[in-house]
Design an enzyme around this catalytic site. Structure first.
Site, PDB file in Angstrom:
ATOM      1  N   HIS A  87       6.629  -7.803  -1.254  1.00  0.00           N
ATOM      2  CA  HIS A  87       5.600  -8.232  -2.212  1.00  0.00           C
ATOM      3  C   HIS A  87       5.320  -7.198  -3.285  1.00  0.00           C
ATOM      4  O   HIS A  87       4.320  -7.294  -3.985  1.00  0.00           O
ATOM      5  CB  HIS A  87       4.307  -8.585  -1.465  1.00  0.00           C
ATOM      6  CG  HIS A  87       4.443  -9.797  -0.595  1.00  0.00           C
ATOM      7  ND1 HIS A  87       3.528 -10.138   0.387  1.00  0.00           N
ATOM      8  CD2 HIS A  87       5.399 -10.767  -0.550  1.00  0.00           C
ATOM      9  CE1 HIS A  87       3.923 -11.257   0.992  1.00  0.00           C
ATOM     10  NE2 HIS A  87       5.058 -11.647   0.447  1.00  0.00           N
ATOM     11  N   THR A  94       1.037  -9.362  11.261  1.00  0.00           N
ATOM     12  CA  THR A  94       1.029 -10.366  10.194  1.00  0.00           C
ATOM     13  C   THR A  94       0.556 -11.701  10.756  1.00  0.00           C
ATOM     14  O   THR A  94       0.895 -12.057  11.885  1.00  0.00           O
ATOM     15  CB  THR A  94       2.414 -10.515   9.512  1.00  0.00           C
ATOM     16  OG1 THR A  94       2.321 -11.572   8.539  1.00  0.00           O
ATOM     17  CG2 THR A  94       3.534 -10.795  10.479  1.00  0.00           C
ATOM     18  N   ASP A 150       0.785  -1.235   0.000  1.00  0.00           N
ATOM     19  CA  ASP A 150       0.000   0.000   0.000  1.00  0.00           C
ATOM     20  C   ASP A 150       0.819   1.288   0.000  1.00  0.00           C
ATOM     21  O   ASP A 150       0.273   2.386  -0.183  1.00  0.00           O
ATOM     22  CB  ASP A 150      -0.985   0.004   1.194  1.00  0.00           C
ATOM     23  CG  ASP A 150      -0.289  -0.204   2.545  1.00  0.00           C
ATOM     24  OD1 ASP A 150       0.897   0.126   2.685  1.00  0.00           O
ATOM     25  OD2 ASP A 150      -0.961  -0.695   3.479  1.00  0.00           O
ATOM     26  N   ALA A 205      -1.774  -2.242  16.531  1.00  0.00           N
ATOM     27  CA  ALA A 205      -0.475  -1.637  16.207  1.00  0.00           C
ATOM     28  C   ALA A 205      -0.492  -0.122  16.409  1.00  0.00           C
ATOM     29  O   ALA A 205       0.461   0.450  16.942  1.00  0.00           O
ATOM     30  CB  ALA A 205      -0.104  -1.975  14.760  1.00  0.00           C
TER      31      ALA A 205
END
Ligand code: OAD
Length: 244
Positions: free
Chosen positions: A120, A189, A105, A232
């Site tokens: 990724h 994750t 993102d 987070a």
């Protein structure tokens, strides 16, 4: 969330010369970016094999591009959250800092992080299926089917799909950081997609103190030294603090 744990992690970070961070979709959750698994996750509503594999793209590139256009539209209005900014602040205080992210993102860079390895790829880059040129592209929506300005061939997202190898330079840089870090933080994750799923073990095996931040238990929980349960965007500002 336990204050004793937060204090211990803060102290470890204060003493560290080398820090690595591995992030996943959970770090962007508070910005409003959907995760992949769990409640509201993308893979609950869409089939990965129809959208995120080279076979799916070969079969129906327009369908795959429509899905990425939808995700580009979602991301267009989204901003980094306090988790992203806390990590950027931490980078400014540590001698050797590497942020390894599975996210595509771009929010870590937008939040001010500099040494970022995008394992990724990025939703904001495209790659030519003919000449392999990689270019930035922020069109919303991207014209379907998009074609290369250089050679005219079809463009694809510069994203690693299921069944594809990760870029060699990204892997080499990530493993280097994991092997030399004093502290690794694994944030948001699910720890089920390789090779990122093994990264906590790699750093632990090389002697690092490994901390997980997640709202749920994951396969990493049994590997790490400490798991801090929480969001987070709430935990990271507490750990990084203003006065480290
Ligand atoms: P997942 O969706 O698998 O996992 C997200 C994790 O974030 C879960 O463990 C959640 O508990 C946690 N989480 C959710 N909200 C959180 C919050 N506010 N604070 C902290 N943790 C939170 O996402 P990833 O692990 O990133 O690959 O998925 C790995 C890869 O699988 C992705 O990069 C993607 C996907 O298929 C590609 O697209 C190539």
């Amino acid at each position: 969330m336990d204050n004793v744990d937060i204090e211990e992690v803060r102290k470890r970070l204060e003493e560290a010369h080398s820090v690595a961070v591995l992030t996943g979709a959970g770090v962007s959750a508070e910005s409003g970016v959907p995760t992949f698994r769990g409640e509201g996750g993308l893979w609950r509503n869409y089939r990965a094999e129809e959208l995120a594999t080279p076979q799916a793209f070969a079969r129906d590139p327009s369908l795959v591009w429509e899905w990425y256009n939808m995700r580009r539209e979602t991301l267009a209005t989204i901003k980094p959250n306090p988790a992203h900014t806390a990590l950027a602040m931490l980078e400014g205080r540590v001698e050797d800092f590497t942020l390894i992210t599975q996210n595509v993102d771009g929010l870590h860079e937008m939040g001010g992080s500099r040494n970022v390895i995008e394992l990724h790829g990025s939703i904001w880059r495209v790659r030519c299926t003919g000449c392999s040129a990689v270019t930035e592209n922020h069109d919303i929506p991207i014209a379907i089917p998009p074609s290369c300005g250089e050679c005219g061939a079809l463009l694809r997202p510069h994203i690693v799909w299921f069944g594809e190898a990760l870029p060699g330079d990204a892997i080499t840089a990530a493993y280097g950081a994991l092997e030399r870090c004093d502290v690794l933080r694994v944030i948001g994750t699910s720890g089920v997609v390789q090779p990122a799923a093994s990264m906590a073990s790699v750093a632990k095996g090389a002697g690092a103190y490994v901390v997980e931040v997640n709202i749920e238990l994951t396969p990493n929980t049994t590997v790490v030294d400490k798991t801090i349960a929480g969001k987070a965007a709430e935990v990271l500002p507490l750990i990084v603090g203003q006065n480290l």
